[in-house]
Design a protein around this motif. Structure first.
Motif, mmCIF file in Angstrom:
data_model
loop_
_atom_site.group_PDB
_atom_site.id
_atom_site.type_symbol
_atom_site.label_atom_id
_atom_site.label_comp_id
_atom_site.label_asym_id
_atom_site.label_seq_id
_atom_site.Cartn_x
_atom_site.Cartn_y
_atom_site.Cartn_z
ATOM 1 N N ASN A 260 -10.875 -58.488 -9.747
ATOM 2 C CA ASN A 260 -9.711 -58.180 -10.563
ATOM 3 C C ASN A 260 -8.524 -57.869 -9.658
ATOM 4 O OD1 ASN A 260 -11.008 -58.194 -13.272
ATOM 5 N ND2 ASN A 260 -12.181 -56.495 -12.393
ATOM 6 N N ILE A 261 -7.330 -58.170 -10.144
ATOM 7 C CA ILE A 261 -6.110 -57.891 -9.397
ATOM 8 C C ILE A 261 -5.633 -56.490 -9.759
ATOM 9 C CG2 ILE A 261 -3.731 -58.603 -8.970
ATOM 10 C CD1 ILE A 261 -4.529 -61.427 -9.740
ATOM 11 N N SER A 262 -5.472 -55.660 -8.766
ATOM 12 C CA SER A 262 -5.018 -54.289 -8.982
ATOM 13 C C SER A 262 -4.021 -53.916 -7.897
ATOM 14 C CB SER A 262 -6.198 -53.316 -8.979
ATOM 15 O OG SER A 262 -6.864 -53.349 -7.727
ATOM 16 N N TYR A 263 -3.303 -52.827 -8.131
ATOM 17 C CA TYR A 263 -2.320 -52.358 -7.165
ATOM 18 C C TYR A 263 -2.164 -50.855 -7.311
ATOM 19 C CZ TYR A 263 0.942 -52.179 -11.108
ATOM 20 O OH TYR A 263 1.549 -51.893 -12.296
ATOM 21 N N GLY A 265 0.114 -47.843 -8.015
ATOM 22 C CA GLY A 265 1.377 -47.549 -8.677
ATOM 23 C C GLY A 265 1.503 -46.082 -9.013
ATOM 24 N N LEU A 266 2.654 -45.677 -9.521
ATOM 25 C CA LEU A 266 2.919 -44.286 -9.893
ATOM 26 C C LEU A 266 2.645 -44.082 -11.376
ATOM 27 C CD1 LEU A 266 6.255 -43.626 -7.947
ATOM 28 C CD2 LEU A 266 3.929 -42.999 -7.271
ATOM 29 N N ASP A 267 2.036 -42.938 -11.671
ATOM 30 C CA ASP A 267 1.800 -42.564 -13.058
ATOM 31 C C ASP A 267 3.135 -42.160 -13.701
ATOM 32 O OD1 ASP A 267 1.022 -41.505 -15.482
ATOM 33 O OD2 ASP A 267 -0.861 -40.716 -14.677
ATOM 34 N N ASN A 268 3.407 -42.704 -14.866
ATOM 35 C CA ASN A 268 4.683 -42.408 -15.524
ATOM 36 C C ASN A 268 4.800 -40.945 -15.939
ATOM 37 O OD1 ASN A 268 5.408 -45.091 -15.266
ATOM 38 N ND2 ASN A 268 4.484 -45.654 -17.238
ATOM 39 N N GLU A 269 3.673 -40.265 -16.154
ATOM 40 C CA GLU A 269 3.720 -38.884 -16.626
ATOM 41 C C GLU A 269 3.868 -37.881 -15.493
ATOM 42 O OE1 GLU A 269 0.333 -38.243 -19.037
ATOM 43 O OE2 GLU A 269 0.935 -39.683 -20.605
ATOM 44 N N ASN A 270 2.965 -37.946 -14.508
ATOM 45 C CA ASN A 270 3.000 -36.947 -13.428
ATOM 46 C C ASN A 270 3.537 -37.487 -12.113
ATOM 47 O OD1 ASN A 270 0.891 -38.555 -12.594
ATOM 48 N ND2 ASN A 270 -0.694 -37.141 -13.310
ATOM 49 N N GLY A 271 3.807 -38.762 -12.012
ATOM 50 C CA GLY A 271 4.363 -39.325 -10.790
ATOM 51 C C GLY A 271 3.379 -39.488 -9.655
ATOM 52 N N GLU A 272 2.077 -39.273 -9.884
ATOM 53 C CA GLU A 272 1.078 -39.415 -8.826
ATOM 54 C C GLU A 272 0.651 -40.881 -8.696
ATOM 55 O OE1 GLU A 272 -2.129 -36.846 -9.720
ATOM 56 O OE2 GLU A 272 -0.987 -34.983 -9.370
ATOM 57 N N LYS A 273 0.199 -41.207 -7.469
ATOM 58 C CA LYS A 273 -0.254 -42.577 -7.223
ATOM 59 C C LYS A 273 -1.611 -42.795 -7.864
ATOM 60 C CE LYS A 273 2.211 -43.444 -2.894
ATOM 61 N NZ LYS A 273 2.077 -43.836 -1.469
ATOM 62 N N MET A 274 -1.796 -43.965 -8.405
ATOM 63 C CA MET A 274 -3.057 -44.306 -9.052
ATOM 64 C C MET A 274 -3.240 -45.820 -8.989
ATOM 65 S SD MET A 274 -2.023 -43.904 -13.082
ATOM 66 C CE MET A 274 -3.600 -44.563 -13.575
ATOM 67 N N VAL A 275 -4.484 -46.232 -9.180
ATOM 68 C CA VAL A 275 -4.802 -47.658 -9.176
ATOM 69 C C VAL A 275 -4.500 -48.215 -10.555
ATOM 70 C CG1 VAL A 275 -6.591 -49.388 -8.827
ATOM 71 C CG2 VAL A 275 -6.565 -47.305 -7.426
ATOM 72 N N ARG A 276 -3.677 -49.219 -10.596
ATOM 73 C CA ARG A 276 -3.270 -49.830 -11.856
ATOM 74 C C ARG A 276 -3.700 -51.297 -11.850
ATOM 75 N NH1 ARG A 276 0.906 -46.580 -14.141
ATOM 76 N NH2 ARG A 276 1.561 -48.339 -15.427
ATOM 77 N N GLY A 277 -4.086 -51.778 -13.029
ATOM 78 C CA GLY A 277 -4.471 -53.174 -13.148
ATOM 79 C C GLY A 277 -3.264 -54.054 -13.384
ATOM 80 N N ALA A 278 -3.295 -55.225 -12.787
ATOM 81 C CA ALA A 278 -2.185 -56.154 -12.949
ATOM 82 C C ALA A 278 -2.184 -56.734 -14.357
ATOM 83 C CB ALA A 278 -2.270 -57.274 -11.921
ATOM 84 N N SER A 279 -1.005 -56.989 -14.903
ATOM 85 C CA SER A 279 -0.879 -57.564 -16.244
ATOM 86 C C SER A 279 -1.320 -59.013 -16.210
ATOM 87 C CB SER A 279 0.568 -57.461 -16.718
ATOM 88 O OG SER A 279 0.720 -58.090 -17.974
ATOM 89 N N MET A 280 -2.258 -59.340 -17.080
ATOM 90 C CA MET A 280 -2.809 -60.696 -17.110
ATOM 91 C C MET A 280 -2.259 -61.508 -18.279
ATOM 92 S SD MET A 280 -4.566 -60.381 -14.452
ATOM 93 C CE MET A 280 -5.349 -61.978 -14.448
#
Length: 374
Positions: A260-263, A265-280
């Motif tokens: 899977n493609i992931s990156y 990114g920053l969480d919109n709520e707390n601003g912490e970095k997290m692994v997010r899935g790419a939009s397919m």
């Protein structure tokens, strides 16, 4: 030069020069008289000229410095020299001054691949050095070609623990991946064979490296005190594992791929970095239509589409970037009409004037007016 029987020359390059030298390093308390052979770009040392196994060797690759040592020796005929390489600093004593000059010439020739000029040698001895330089260049060329092009059959039979890394990179790889294995196979420094690198723990990491040379019959030998012959590189790895009762385990290569493609990114709520899935669900951009032509180019294209001349050559020669409206010449005078004995029909009879009449009809009308005027 004295040749010896039983020396394993297949394990060493061609011998360019040899003789007795007294060798002493800074850690040695006294010098040792050793039979010294210059084979390729290395010095090999033997206890006696009849020995078949060398006890030491010195690499002459890289920059070296060789100078005369004019200190007084108990042997008045001896001539001393200092040889400094990237790894060692050794003092030698040759039997006489002529032998010292020859050793200097041969060592510098194979190290620098050129005949040194500041030597006190005879013309015949200089020719010997030129021949050695040619042989060494050819040897290095063959070594480079063999290292760059490993046999296809041999590449297919590479063990899974083969990693194309250097000695330092092998130690770093074993340190990072020690949980998966502690032995790997790699190319050796000269590219003529292979090496086995291992890592063990005993009050800290311990790294060891073993040379594996390839023979002419494509078999291999582990170069230790008692050489071990192996039919293939797989047998080399198996021997290390079995001889150590499983203490050394091969470090296999991992070639896993993500599903899977992931990156990050920053969480919109707390601003912490997290692994997010790419939009397919993105739609790829389709081919964009060609941009519209400017007004001038459109007028030209309309004009060219409406006009269909019989001759394409005439059309190309009369083509202009911005065609002007067609204008017809004024009617000729009666005198000019009488002098005209040849009328030329227009090439294009399909062009219409502003009143929808052809050029030929206009010409007939002009001729009738001219007759009436007469």
């Amino acid at each position: 030069m004295n040749r010896r029987q039983g020396r394993p020359f297949s394990m060493m390059p061609h011998c360019y020069y040899e003789g007795y030298l007294e060798k002493r390093s800074f850690k040695d308390k006294k010098s040792r008289r050793l039979w010294t052979c210059l084979c390729g770009n290395r010095l090999y040392f033997f206890n006696d000229k009849r020995d078949t196994d060398y006890i030491e060797k010195m690499d002459l690759t890289g920059p070296i410095t060789i100078t005369d040592d004019n200190t007084v020796d108990c042997n008045l005929d001896a001539a001393k020299l200092n040889l400094q390489t990237k790894d060692s600093d050794i003092k030698f004593s040759a039997p006489n001054a002529e032998a010292r000059e020859l050793w200097k010439g041969f060592i510098q020739s194979v190290s620098e691949l050129s005949v040194p000029s500041m030597l006190n040698l005879l013309p015949g001895q200089m020719l010997m050095l030129e021949e050695v330089v040619k042989k060494e260049k050819e040897r290095l060329r063959n070594v480079q070609q063999s290292s760059l092009s490993i046999d296809v059959e041999l590449a297919k039979e590479m063990p899974d623990c083969f990693h194309p890394v250097s000695r330092t990179e092998a130690e770093l790889l074993l340190e990072r991946q020690f949980t998966r294995g502690n032995l790997l196979l790699r190319p050796n420094r000269n590219g003529t064979g292979f090496a086995v690198s291992t890592r063990e723990e005993m009050n800290g990491p311990i790294f060891k490296h073993y040379l594996v040379s390839r023979k002419q019959d494509n078999s291999f030998t582990i170069e230790v005190d008692t050489p071990v012959a192996c039919a293939s590189l797989h047998d080399v790895v198996v021997y290390f594992s079995e001889a150590t009762e499983g203490a050394l385990m091969p470090l296999a290569r991992e070639e896993t791929y993500e599903q899977n493609i992931s990156y990050i990114g920053l969480d919109n709520e707390n601003g912490e970095k997290m692994v997010r899935g790419a939009s397919m669900h993105l739609t790829l951009p389709t081919q964009q239509p060609k941009p519209a032509l400017p007004s001038e180019d459109r007028e030209e294209n309309v004009y060219m589409n409406n006009s269909q001349p019989e001759s394409k050559t005439a059309e190309k020669s009369q083509k202009t970037p911005t065609p002007a409206p067609r204008k017809f010449p004024p009617p000729p005078s009666p005198a000019a009409a009488n002098r005209s004995t040849h009328t030329t029909e227009p090439r294009c009879k399909t062009h219409l004037d502003n009143h929808g009449q052809t050029i030929s009809e206009l010409r007939l009308r002009f001729e009738k007016k001219a007759k009436c005027a007469d």
